[in-house]
Design an enzyme around this catalytic site. Sequence first.
Site, PDB file in Angstrom:
ATOM      1  N   TYR A 134      32.952 -32.162  24.709  1.00  0.00           N
ATOM      2  CA  TYR A 134      34.064 -33.101  24.883  1.00  0.00           C
ATOM      3  C   TYR A 134      34.365 -33.726  23.532  1.00  0.00           C
ATOM      4  O   TYR A 134      33.455 -34.127  22.810  1.00  0.00           O
ATOM      5  CB  TYR A 134      33.699 -34.185  25.900  1.00  0.00           C
ATOM      6  CG  TYR A 134      34.738 -35.272  26.050  1.00  0.00           C
ATOM      7  CD1 TYR A 134      35.954 -35.025  26.674  1.00  0.00           C
ATOM      8  CD2 TYR A 134      34.504 -36.562  25.573  1.00  0.00           C
ATOM      9  CE1 TYR A 134      36.911 -36.032  26.823  1.00  0.00           C
ATOM     10  CE2 TYR A 134      35.443 -37.571  25.711  1.00  0.00           C
ATOM     11  CZ  TYR A 134      36.650 -37.299  26.343  1.00  0.00           C
ATOM     12  OH  TYR A 134      37.586 -38.291  26.484  1.00  0.00           O
ATOM     13  N   ASP A 166      31.533 -32.522  15.512  1.00  0.00           N
ATOM     14  CA  ASP A 166      31.836 -33.773  16.197  1.00  0.00           C
ATOM     15  C   ASP A 166      30.502 -34.453  16.495  1.00  0.00           C
ATOM     16  O   ASP A 166      29.810 -34.100  17.453  1.00  0.00           O
ATOM     17  CB  ASP A 166      32.622 -33.484  17.479  1.00  0.00           C
ATOM     18  CG  ASP A 166      32.978 -34.759  18.233  1.00  0.00           C
ATOM     19  OD1 ASP A 166      32.429 -35.827  17.876  1.00  0.00           O
ATOM     20  OD2 ASP A 166      33.786 -34.682  19.170  1.00  0.00           O
ATOM     21  N   LYS A 223      31.362 -44.254  18.073  1.00  0.00           N
ATOM     22  CA  LYS A 223      30.278 -44.916  18.793  1.00  0.00           C
ATOM     23  C   LYS A 223      29.404 -45.805  17.874  1.00  0.00           C
ATOM     24  O   LYS A 223      29.825 -46.899  17.546  1.00  0.00           O
ATOM     25  CB  LYS A 223      29.486 -43.878  19.600  1.00  0.00           C
ATOM     26  CG  LYS A 223      30.443 -43.227  20.632  1.00  0.00           C
ATOM     27  CD  LYS A 223      29.838 -42.430  21.732  1.00  0.00           C
ATOM     28  CE  LYS A 223      30.941 -42.129  22.761  1.00  0.00           C
ATOM     29  NZ  LYS A 223      31.146 -40.734  23.063  1.00  0.00           N
TER      30      LYS A 223
HETATM   31  C1  LIG Z   1      32.708 -40.217  23.075  1.00  0.00           C
HETATM   32  C2  LIG Z   1      33.045 -38.978  22.354  1.00  0.00           C
HETATM   33  C3  LIG Z   1      34.335 -38.755  21.833  1.00  0.00           C
HETATM   34  C4  LIG Z   1      35.490 -39.656  22.102  1.00  0.00           C
HETATM   35  O1  LIG Z   1      35.346 -40.927  21.544  1.00  0.00           O
HETATM   36  P1  LIG Z   1      36.253 -42.121  22.125  1.00  0.00           P
HETATM   37  O2  LIG Z   1      35.897 -43.269  21.249  1.00  0.00           O
HETATM   38  O3  LIG Z   1      35.857 -42.282  23.557  1.00  0.00           O
HETATM   39  O4  LIG Z   1      37.669 -41.698  21.990  1.00  0.00           O
HETATM   40  C5  LIG Z   1      34.539 -37.627  21.065  1.00  0.00           C
HETATM   41  N1  LIG Z   1      33.550 -36.743  20.837  1.00  0.00           N
HETATM   42  C6  LIG Z   1      32.318 -36.915  21.333  1.00  0.00           C
HETATM   43  C7  LIG Z   1      31.256 -35.920  21.016  1.00  0.00           C
HETATM   44  C8  LIG Z   1      32.021 -38.031  22.122  1.00  0.00           C
HETATM   45  O5  LIG Z   1      30.797 -38.169  22.645  1.00  0.00           O
END
Ligand SMILES: *Cc1c(COP(=O)(O)O)cnc(C)c1O
Length: 434
Positions: A153, A248, A276
């Site tokens: 995701y 990511d 995060k």
């Molecule tokens: C949480 C997450 C996102 C999205 O971040 P948001 O701040 O919720 O938009 C993207 N990539 C990964 C791997 C994530 O865990």
Amino acid sequence: MQTVLNDHFLSRPVSDELFDQAKQVLVGGVNSPVRAFKSVGGSPVFIKEAHGPIITSEDEMSYIDYVLSYGPLILGHSHPLVTEALNNQILKGTSYGAPTKLETELAYLIQSFFPSIEKVRFVNSGTEAVMSAIRLARGVTGRDIIVKFNGCYHGHVDSLLVSAGSGNLTLGVPDSQGVLTEIADKTVVINYNDIDAIEQLFNKMGDSIAAVIVEPICGNMGVVPPLPGFLESLQSNCKQYDSLLIFDEVMTGFRVSPGGAQSLYGIKPDLTILGKVIGGGLPCGAYGGSKKLMAYVSPEGPVYQAGTLSGNPLAMVAGITTLNKLKDKSVYSHINDMSLMLVNGLKDILEKKSIPYCIHHFGSMFSLFFTGKQVTNLADVKLVDTTLFNRFFHLLLDNGVYIAPSAFEASFVSFAHQKEHVQQTLNAVDKSLV
Ligand SMILES: *Cc1c(COP(=O)(O)O)cnc(C)c1O
């Protein structure tokens, strides 16, 4: 997937009432879908406040928290240093729309953990960082195609709300209404850990691939590690075809190791996405890479990207304070010790009760899958016993432990968790696995 709850689960009259009110004016009563408890059934717990590892609900119930706002709060809730830094900053203003030295300070801190990031751009969420990094990859390479993996995701970016088309190596199809077929057409989705599919894909169309984006340790189908050779094959194919490799690390950054999965596996991506933890509990995302690549971003280069609240001083001070604290090695050793104690305790209980399981654990994030099969991709993840999970989730809640309301999320441990919290959690788990 709505589950009918048995009457014996504890009722939460205040939260239920607040949820009814919320549903009148907020879509589904929430501002992010997973919070609505749809996959586990029942209605969500409304939170009043949180300190250290404990969140307290509007029903005056306390829970040991392993969600930690879905990862950011690596020091625990309202850590005194973060709270103090925020209090100090708030008296000086909350946004200026002009540069501050705080942005430079956080950039250097990030670089000290992630040497592959020579230059960084701050944005306001992980989604925004991913969206911008994809634009950058297309701008740099002059190519269209983005490759992603089933089960990863990357936020709700149009190009990545795409699932695999029928048949191997076909172009993707929209995963949400409102995503244009023309956009999904430019995304290829392959199975996580499928090295053969990567080789075939690059052989077939390597020259049109702008970038491969991957969670180098997947966290968003639950924690699923890369098999040996998977990340290496991404790297070598990207190199051979001049495509960009994007890690990511929004979830894995500062969690699986201080320097993320890239330091754990010794693989340097072209671009890294963070979020995060870097905002210390405030909204913040970032993308970065070599000076040469980042020079394509405006105002240095032709790829436009901007943000009214980007580099927000409150987010910067929360991030700076959090990362400064993480420089202290004893902080990591405590978090990892607590995490290991919890995971080992879980394994003992599951063995004792002869419940089939697969646990994946890195640093301060882990997942427990209720399946006896080794989980390596989304198809394996789908084999988990969700009925058992949903029941476990509600019983844990009734026993004072809060985990994410879905069988397909990671759990997180913070610096604030102590042995007694972990022991209390294990006692709750023992009672909840029936
Ligand atoms: C949480 C997450 C996102 C999205 O971040 P948001 O701040 O919720 O938009 C993207 N990539 C990964 C791997 C994530 O865990």
